[in-house]
Scaffold this active site. Sequence first.
Site, PDB file in Angstrom:
ATOM      1  CG  ASP A  85      17.581 -23.866  10.421  1.00 49.01           C
ATOM      2  OD1 ASP A  85      17.208 -23.335   9.357  1.00 49.01           O
ATOM      3  OD2 ASP A  85      18.198 -23.243  11.305  1.00 49.01           O
ATOM      4  CG  ASP A  88      16.175 -19.848   8.438  1.00 44.82           C
ATOM      5  OD1 ASP A  88      15.687 -20.987   8.557  1.00 44.82           O
ATOM      6  OD2 ASP A  88      17.365 -19.593   8.695  1.00 44.82           O
ATOM      7  CE1 TYR A 236      22.292 -24.128  12.712  1.00 50.16           C
ATOM      8  CE2 TYR A 236      21.403 -23.289  10.655  1.00 50.16           C
ATOM      9  CZ  TYR A 236      21.247 -23.586  11.994  1.00 50.16           C
ATOM     10  OH  TYR A 236      20.046 -23.335  12.610  1.00 50.16           O
ATOM     11  CD  GLU A 476      15.767 -18.175  14.233  1.00 53.76           C
ATOM     12  OE1 GLU A 476      15.515 -18.467  13.050  1.00 53.76           O
ATOM     13  OE2 GLU A 476      16.808 -17.575  14.576  1.00 53.76           O
TER      14      GLU A 476
END
Length: 496
Positions: A85, A88, A236, A476
Site C-alpha cells: 500500500d 512498507d 487502517y 511516504e
Amino acid sequence: MAPMASHFPAKFQPLSFILLISLLSFTSSPATANNYGDALRKSILFFEGQRSGKLPPDQRLRWRGDSGLHDGSTAGVDLTGGYYDAGDNIKFGFPMAFTTTMLAWSVIDFGRNMGPELGNALKAVRWGTDYLLKATAIPGVVFVQVGDPYSDHNCWERPEDMDTLRTAYKIDANHPGSDVAGETAAALAAASIVFRSRDPAYSRRLLDRAVKVFDFADRHRGAYSNSLYHWVCPFYCDVNGYQDELLWGAAWLHKASRQRRYREYIVKNEVILRAGDTINEFGWDNKHAGINVLISKEVLMGRANDLKSFQNNADDFICSILPGISHPQVQYSPGGLIFKAGASNMQHVTSLSFLLLAYSNYLSHSNHIVSCGHLSASPSLLKQLAKRQVDYILGDNPLRMSYMVGYGRRYPERIHHRGSSIPSVRAHPAHVSCKEGSRYFLSPNPNPNVLVGAVVGGPNSSDSFPDSRPFFQESEPTTYINAPLVGLLAFFSAHY
C-alpha cells in the site's frame, strides 16, 4: 456553509470572480506549463514499483524483484500478487481495494483520454483484481491482509528480502468486515465494467464475485477493525463505520449489473446507512462524497429521480469545498492546496479533485450548474479548481517542488519507502536484514532507486515540506494517492 464576508456587494460576487481571485492568490509566480502526458505515464508506472509477487517480463521498473512468493501459504491459500500500500511491505486489503476501485473509475470515465497509456492503466487495474479474486476465492471468507504489521514496521528491509511474519488475516461470518468486503465488492464491480468489452469472460467473473462478496458483506454486518482490531489498528482502522461501504458497493453493483435490486437497496438504505453524512470526505475509509457523486450521474441524466437526494448531497459537497466559502473541514494552504487534518494530506487532494472533475463532466452533460446560496459553480470552474490542485502537485507551488517523484526538475529524493531507499538486489545482491536496513533509513543521502511517479503525502498546512524519510506523513507515497490522480492526469493531458 455561509460565504465568507466580502467588501463586494452580492450582485458582484459570481463564483467565477471569487474563484479567479482565489486561484491568482494561490500562485506565488506565473505558472509553468505542465506535461500532463508525461505525468500520466509516470503516475501509472508507480504501481509497478508497488507490485508484490512474481513480476512479469514486461516489468518496467527494473530495480524491483520478485517478493512475497509464499504469501498465503500459512493459511493454505495462494495470496501472491497485489500491491504494497505504501512504503512498507504489508498488503492491506482495505486500501488496496479502494485503490483498485479508483483505478477502474479512472479508466471508466477517462480511459478515452489515456492514449497510449490505456494499456498500462488496464494492467494496473488487473494486477489489483487478480489479487482480489484470490482473496475472495473461498465463499464466505475474505482475506484482508498479508503480513504482521508490527514485525514489518519494526524492520527496514526490501520486499525482496522479507523475513518478517507473513500471516494472512481474514474475515468471515463470525468475524465480519462489511467495510473491507463492501469496498472489495465495489472494486470487482467497477473493474467488471472496465473489462466488459475488452475481456468479457474476465468481466463476468469479476461481476459474479462482486455479487457474492457484497451479499456476504451485507448479510454479516460489522466493522473489520472490531474483528481484527490488534492487526489493523492504528494502521487502517475503520473509524468511519461500515455503512458507507455497503452503499458504495451497491452503487457500483447497480452500475455494473443494471439490476434493479441494487437501486432498491440504495433507496431503502439511504437513511439507515447515512448517505448524507460527512459530505466532503472521500478516501479509503470514507466513501460518502464518492457515493453521492457516482449516483448523481444517473439523476442528472434524468434516469433516477428517486435518488435526487444524492445529487443534493453532491451539490452540497461542491459548495463545501469551493474557495470563497467557509467550511471547517476543508481549508486551503497559503499556496492553494486543499488541506484536511490528518496524515498524508495528498490523499484528500487527489480524491476530492477527482470528484470535482468527475462531477463537472456529469454537470456538463446535463446543463446543470451548482447553486451555493447567491453563488453558482459552473462545470468549467470545477475543472479549473481540480486543475489547480494537480498543478500544485506537479510543481506550481511556493517551493517550486514537484511532489511526484521523477517529474520536473525538483522532487522529493528521500521518500519514506523501503524498496526505494535500500540499494536494489541488482546493485547489492546480498541479503539486507531487518535492522541492517536502518542505516539506509537514517542516511541523509537521496534514495538510490527512483520510484518514478510516486506522489508523497505532501507539504503541511503552511506549504513547507521536509524531504526526509522519518517524516512519513509528508514523505511516504501510497497507492491511494496515485489512483485518483491517474484519471485527473488523463483528462488534463487530453484537454490542456
